[in-house]
Design a protein around this motif. Structure first.
Motif: not given
Length: 449
Positions: A241-249, A251-266
């Motif tokens: 899931a985090d690879l999908v977010v990181s590659r499509l947006t 943004v860097p992959d956080t590598g934190v199990p409990a937190q998904a990456p922040a993303v540039p959306v409103t």
């Protein structure tokens, strides 16, 4: 022997009688209860068959009356699917699909309709038969219908997957070229969709050809396995899931199990003022084109805090609710709703179409009373609708706004005279702290330079 036709009042009376006796009916022994469950399932299928016949008859009657009135053939029958949807307490898109299924069963697949009527098939399996034969001509479709559904005994014990497989095999034998054309058409309809999931999650669905889907999934699994081998503590599901977010947006992959990456959306969050200060009233999270999702107060505050600690911007825009729950009104001289007013209608409706029983995301800002009937482009005369419901209104539906002061309420009257009432949902937290003041907070994650 003449048999009196069944009318709605007869069905309602029998339904009410069954409902009143439902408690006593469930007091039998185990065998009787199983028989009751089975009989009710058959009754449900029979009712769906009769509904299909009634829908087709209604459609034919409407088209005949419109033809007699001189309505152009391409416009005849507009809105019938929407009226079927309201009668069945479904969305406009679902109503149109049900009307299409009814036409196929009544006109082209009488044996499937018979199996629905006698309870051998349920509506879902009848839909599979109609869908999988959709690429055939009428004669070929009738042949599949007769071969698979002529005898009830041939369907006893047949599961949904097996039934679909039987139909596909038969269709492929009858017209392989039609199947190939359907596959090419399906490939042209590839796309991505988003819908809310429980607990402030979302389903991001990609419809792509099988070969590309397998390749994408295999790549995600391979890269997730590589990260696991390198000591990453996240599960494989989290990693993919985090690879999908990181590659499509990007943004860097956080590598934190409990937190998904922040993303540039409103994202819009509507919440009562006490929630921001530590209260417990829930907030509402919406985004353009996505139905709203209620989130706990703590989740909303953490979302705000995360945007601040990560060094991204947060813009606060106040909206006020009057004592009866209506958000602040804005007006415009324009025929179309300006962005600010359209956004207010989006938030007011929690991002969901205002038509009763329709859960589709808002796509259009609509006038309750049309502009050509002197309807104003303002908050009192505005509502958010999905595209299907907005188009269905053009078939002679009339609407009126019933609550210009309190929470917006709209009455819809269809050409048959049936009336349906809908009231806008209450602002988040309404009633938890008295008449609240509401805030809409726009949080935007900005892509790093």
């Amino acid at each position: 022997m003449n048999v009196s036709p069944v009318v709605a009042s007869d069905v309602v009376a029998w339904r009410d009688r069954l409902a009143r006796g439902s408690t006593d009916a469930c007091e039998g022994d185990a065998g009787d209860l199983v028989d009751l469950i089975a009989a009710l399932e058959d009754l449900t299928s029979t009712a769906r068959a009769v509904q299909a016949e009634a829908a087709v008859a209604f459609d034919a009657a409407r088209r005949a009356s419109e033809a007699a009135a001189g309505v152009a053939s391409r416009l005849q029958g507009r809105g019938v699917g929407g009226e079927v949807a309201l009668a069945r307490k479904e969305s406009a898109a679902r109503g149109q699909s049900l009307l299409g299924l009814a036409r196929v069963l009544v006109v082209e697949m009488p044996h499937t309709l018979d199996r629905l009527r006698d309870g051998t098939l349920n509506e879902f399996r009848a839909t599979i038969l109609a869908r999988e034969t959709g690429c055939l001509n009428a004669e070929q479709r009738a042949a599949v219908d007769e071969e698979l559904c002529c005898s009830p005994a041939a369907l006893v014990g047949v599961g949904t997957r097996e039934l679909a497989g039987r139909v596909r095999r038969r269709v492929a034998l009858l017209d392989p070229a039609a199947v190939a054309r359907r596959n090419r058409k399906a490939e042209s309809e590839r796309g991505v969709s988003l819908r809310p999931a429980p607990d402030t999650m979302a389903y991001l669905t990609t419809l792509i050809p099988m070969a590309q889907g397998v390749a994408v999934y295999a790549t995600l699994q391979r890269d997730a396995d590589a990260k696991k081998a390198a000591g990453d503590d996240r599960s494989r599901r989290q990693l993919t899931a985090d690879l999908v977010v990181s590659r499509l947006t990007g943004v860097p992959d956080t590598g934190v199990p409990a937190q998904a990456p922040a993303v540039p959306v409103t994202v819009n969050i509507t919440l009562p003022a006490p929630t921001l200060a530590g209260g417990h009233a829930p907030a509402l999270l919406t985004a353009r084109g996505v139905a709203g999702e209620v989130v706990p107060a703590e989740t909303a505050r953490l979302l705000l805090a995360h945007s601040i600690t990560e060094g991204v911007g947060a813009w606060f825009r106040q909206l006020y609710a009057n004592p009866l729950g209506r958000l602040v009104a804005l007006t415009s001289r324009q025929r179309t709703f300006p962005d600010g007013l359209a956004e207010l209608l989006q938030v007011q409706g929690h991002g969901i179409c205002a038509t009763p029983w329709c859960d589709a995301p808002i796509q259009h800002s609509d006038h309750i009373v049309p502009v050509e009937d002197d309807g104003a482009t303002d908050h009192h005369n505005g509502q958010g609708l999905c595209a299907a419901c907005n188009h269905a209104k053009q078939a002679g539906w009339r609407q009126s706004a019933d609550s210009p002061i309190g929470r917006p309420a709209v009455t819809t009257t269809t050409p048959t005279g049936h009336r349906y009432h809908a009231t806008a949902p209450a602002p988040p937290g309404w009633g938890d702290h008295g008449p609240p003041r509401a805030f809409m907070i726009d949080i935007q994650w900005l892509r790093a330079a």
